[in-house]
Design a protein around this motif. Structure first.
Motif, PDB file in Angstrom:
ATOM      1  N   ARG A   1       9.095  -7.429  16.163  1.00  0.00           N
ATOM      2  CA  ARG A   1       8.720  -8.871  15.510  1.00  0.00           C
ATOM      3  C   ARG A   1       7.988  -8.688  14.153  1.00  0.00           C
ATOM      4  N   TRP A   2       7.437  -7.576  13.679  1.00  0.00           N
ATOM      5  CA  TRP A   2       7.125  -7.154  12.500  1.00  0.00           C
ATOM      6  C   TRP A   2       8.747  -6.869  11.401  1.00  0.00           C
ATOM      7  N   ASP A   3       9.253  -6.223  12.026  1.00  0.00           N
ATOM      8  CA  ASP A   3      10.602  -5.918  11.510  1.00  0.00           C
ATOM      9  C   ASP A   3      11.395  -7.146  10.944  1.00  0.00           C
ATOM     10  N   ASP A   4      11.303  -8.128  11.930  1.00  0.00           N
ATOM     11  CA  ASP A   4      12.009  -9.367  11.652  1.00  0.00           C
ATOM     12  C   ASP A   4      11.462 -10.143  10.670  1.00  0.00           C
ATOM     13  N   SER A   5      10.187  -9.928  10.195  1.00  0.00           N
ATOM     14  CA  SER A   5       9.483 -10.885   9.459  1.00  0.00           C
ATOM     15  C   SER A   5       9.058 -10.407   8.085  1.00  0.00           C
ATOM     16  N   ALA A   6       9.765  -9.155   7.887  1.00  0.00           N
ATOM     17  CA  ALA A   6       9.391  -8.321   6.775  1.00  0.00           C
ATOM     18  C   ALA A   6      10.559  -8.303   5.886  1.00  0.00           C
ATOM     19  N   HIS A   7      11.062  -9.539   5.217  1.00  0.00           N
ATOM     20  CA  HIS A   7      12.245  -9.448   4.227  1.00  0.00           C
ATOM     21  C   HIS A   7      12.015 -10.514   3.134  1.00  0.00           C
ATOM     22  N   LEU A   8      10.736 -10.393   2.588  1.00  0.00           N
ATOM     23  CA  LEU A   8      10.364 -11.207   1.537  1.00  0.00           C
ATOM     24  C   LEU A   8      10.320 -10.615   0.327  1.00  0.00           C
ATOM     25  N   PRO A   9      11.211 -11.020  -0.548  1.00  0.00           N
ATOM     26  CA  PRO A   9      11.329 -10.276  -1.971  1.00  0.00           C
ATOM     27  C   PRO A   9      10.061 -10.166  -2.702  1.00  0.00           C
ATOM     28  N   ASP A  10       9.315 -11.414  -2.714  1.00  0.00           N
ATOM     29  CA  ASP A  10       8.225 -11.398  -3.646  1.00  0.00           C
ATOM     30  C   ASP A  10       6.617 -11.059  -2.781  1.00  0.00           C
ATOM     31  N   GLU A  11       6.855 -10.521  -1.887  1.00  0.00           N
ATOM     32  CA  GLU A  11       5.372 -10.318  -0.782  1.00  0.00           C
ATOM     33  C   GLU A  11       4.656  -9.307  -1.525  1.00  0.00           C
ATOM     34  N   ARG A  12       3.427  -9.378  -1.659  1.00  0.00           N
ATOM     35  CA  ARG A  12       2.660  -8.509  -2.259  1.00  0.00           C
ATOM     36  C   ARG A  12       1.963  -7.471  -1.033  1.00  0.00           C
ATOM     37  N   THR A  13       2.088  -6.291  -0.913  1.00  0.00           N
ATOM     38  CA  THR A  13       1.588  -5.411  -0.052  1.00  0.00           C
ATOM     39  C   THR A  13       0.890  -4.245  -0.692  1.00  0.00           C
ATOM     40  N   PRO A  14      -0.141  -3.530   0.033  1.00  0.00           N
ATOM     41  CA  PRO A  14      -0.404  -2.263  -0.519  1.00  0.00           C
ATOM     42  C   PRO A  14       0.926  -1.243  -0.983  1.00  0.00           C
ATOM     43  N   THR A  15       0.253  -0.251  -1.630  1.00  0.00           N
ATOM     44  CA  THR A  15       1.278   0.682  -2.086  1.00  0.00           C
ATOM     45  C   THR A  15       1.635   1.819  -1.053  1.00  0.00           C
ATOM     46  N   LEU A  16       2.647   2.585  -1.362  1.00  0.00           N
ATOM     47  CA  LEU A  16       3.217   3.520  -0.528  1.00  0.00           C
ATOM     48  C   LEU A  16       2.183   4.523  -0.358  1.00  0.00           C
ATOM     49  N   ASP A  17       1.442   4.670  -1.518  1.00  0.00           N
ATOM     50  CA  ASP A  17       0.359   5.753  -1.481  1.00  0.00           C
ATOM     51  C   ASP A  17      -0.491   5.383  -0.391  1.00  0.00           C
ATOM     52  N   HIS A  18      -1.021   4.042  -0.379  1.00  0.00           N
ATOM     53  CA  HIS A  18      -1.935   3.717   0.690  1.00  0.00           C
ATOM     54  C   HIS A  18      -1.496   4.204   1.995  1.00  0.00           C
ATOM     55  N   TYR A  19      -0.451   4.034   2.194  1.00  0.00           N
ATOM     56  CA  TYR A  19       0.170   4.259   3.491  1.00  0.00           C
ATOM     57  C   TYR A  19       0.391   5.699   3.876  1.00  0.00           C
ATOM     58  N   LEU A  20       0.553   6.395   2.619  1.00  0.00           N
ATOM     59  CA  LEU A  20       0.913   7.918   2.823  1.00  0.00           C
ATOM     60  C   LEU A  20      -0.549   8.693   3.158  1.00  0.00           C
ATOM     61  N   THR A  21      -1.660   7.971   2.806  1.00  0.00           N
ATOM     62  CA  THR A  21      -3.065   8.288   3.340  1.00  0.00           C
ATOM     63  C   THR A  21      -3.040   8.154   4.947  1.00  0.00           C
ATOM     64  N   VAL A  22      -2.499   6.982   5.511  1.00  0.00           N
ATOM     65  CA  VAL A  22      -2.374   6.808   6.811  1.00  0.00           C
ATOM     66  C   VAL A  22      -1.713   8.001   7.506  1.00  0.00           C
ATOM     67  N   LEU A  23      -0.510   8.286   6.894  1.00  0.00           N
ATOM     68  CA  LEU A  23       0.264   9.264   7.480  1.00  0.00           C
ATOM     69  C   LEU A  23      -0.219  10.647   7.278  1.00  0.00           C
ATOM     70  N   ASP A  24      -0.918  10.949   6.547  1.00  0.00           N
ATOM     71  CA  ASP A  24      -1.502  12.162   5.977  1.00  0.00           C
ATOM     72  C   ASP A  24      -2.746  12.500   7.305  1.00  0.00           C
ATOM     73  N   ASN A  25      -3.525  11.484   7.684  1.00  0.00           N
ATOM     74  CA  ASN A  25      -4.474  11.504   8.544  1.00  0.00           C
ATOM     75  C   ASN A  25      -3.798  11.682   9.891  1.00  0.00           C
ATOM     76  N   LEU A  26      -2.677  11.239  10.062  1.00  0.00           N
ATOM     77  CA  LEU A  26      -2.035  11.341  11.569  1.00  0.00           C
ATOM     78  C   LEU A  26      -1.531  12.684  11.711  1.00  0.00           C
ATOM     79  N   SER A  27      -0.799  13.172  10.693  1.00  0.00           N
ATOM     80  CA  SER A  27      -0.044  14.394  10.636  1.00  0.00           C
ATOM     81  C   SER A  27      -1.340  15.581  10.797  1.00  0.00           C
ATOM     82  N   ARG A  28      -2.552  15.473  10.373  1.00  0.00           N
ATOM     83  CA  ARG A  28      -3.468  16.458  10.252  1.00  0.00           C
ATOM     84  C   ARG A  28      -4.241  16.188  11.712  1.00  0.00           C
ATOM     85  N   GLY A  29      -3.973  15.146  12.365  1.00  0.00           N
ATOM     86  CA  GLY A  29      -4.262  14.776  13.733  1.00  0.00           C
ATOM     87  C   GLY A  29      -5.678  15.716  14.442  1.00  0.00           C
TER      88      GLY A  29
END
Length: 179
Positions: free
Chosen positions: A151-179
């Motif tokens: 459902r998120w996938d279907d809704s995520a096609h807005l060319p002008d949508e403002r989001t946090p940066t990739l760096d923000h989500y890399l921190t999420v991934l870093d925390n998971l990978s160090r688990g």
């Protein structure tokens, strides 16, 4: 030498994430929007990570496969995601195409809400899920997470949508990978 999974994700998105999907957004914009939708609903961090990485299979290989063709993208990144981020990330990603097939079969009007590109790939991905396979899908661990991811996938096609940066989500991934 061990791979740094977060650095690899960063590199791949920055090198190959500018491929357009649905003619409006890039793979990176789409990934960030999916992750942002997950984060805004206070989803667990594993779901935020799965949302970010659900189409990572489109760019994980050396050759970028054209988006819009069925390249089994949900399977291409599965080994990497499982090893580095666990099944709570890899399984919803692996199942998100099956979730689309399930929703087309069970939810009136869902097919009509799909983008033209998603309708096209549905045919290559096996089409509408059969009745016996629907029940089997729902029994799979992480099926509900895959449905939400879809459902998120279907809704995520807005060319002008403002989001946090990739760096923000890399921190999420870093925390998971160090688990």
């Amino acid at each position: 030498m061990a791979i740094d999974p977060v650095a690899f994700v960063d590199k791949m998105f920055r090198q190959r994430g500018q491929t357009k999907v649905n003619g409006a957004t890039t793979l990176m914009q789409h990934a960030l929007q999916c992750a942002w939708l997950a984060e805004r609903t206070a989803a667990p961090v594993t779901q935020v990570a799965a949302a970010l990485l659900h189409d990572f299979g489109h760019i994980v290989d050396e050759a970028v496969v054209e988006v819009g063709q069925d390249n089994c993208h949900e399977l291409r990144s599965e080994p990497f995601l499982l090893v580095h981020f666990g099944s709570a990330v890899s399984e919803p990603v692996r199942l998100h195409v099956l979730a689309k097939r399930y929703l087309v079969a069970t939810e009136p009007g869902y097919f009509e809400r799909l983008s033209a590109q998603s309708r096209q790939t549905l045919r290559y991905q096996g089409g509408v899920l059969s009745e016996p396979d629907r029940a089997n899908f729902l029994e799979l661990p992480f099926a509900q997470q895959a449905l939400q991811l879809r459902r998120w996938d279907d809704s995520a096609h807005l060319p002008d949508e403002r989001t946090p940066t990739l760096d923000h989500y890399l921190t999420v991934l870093d925390n998971l990978s160090r688990g």
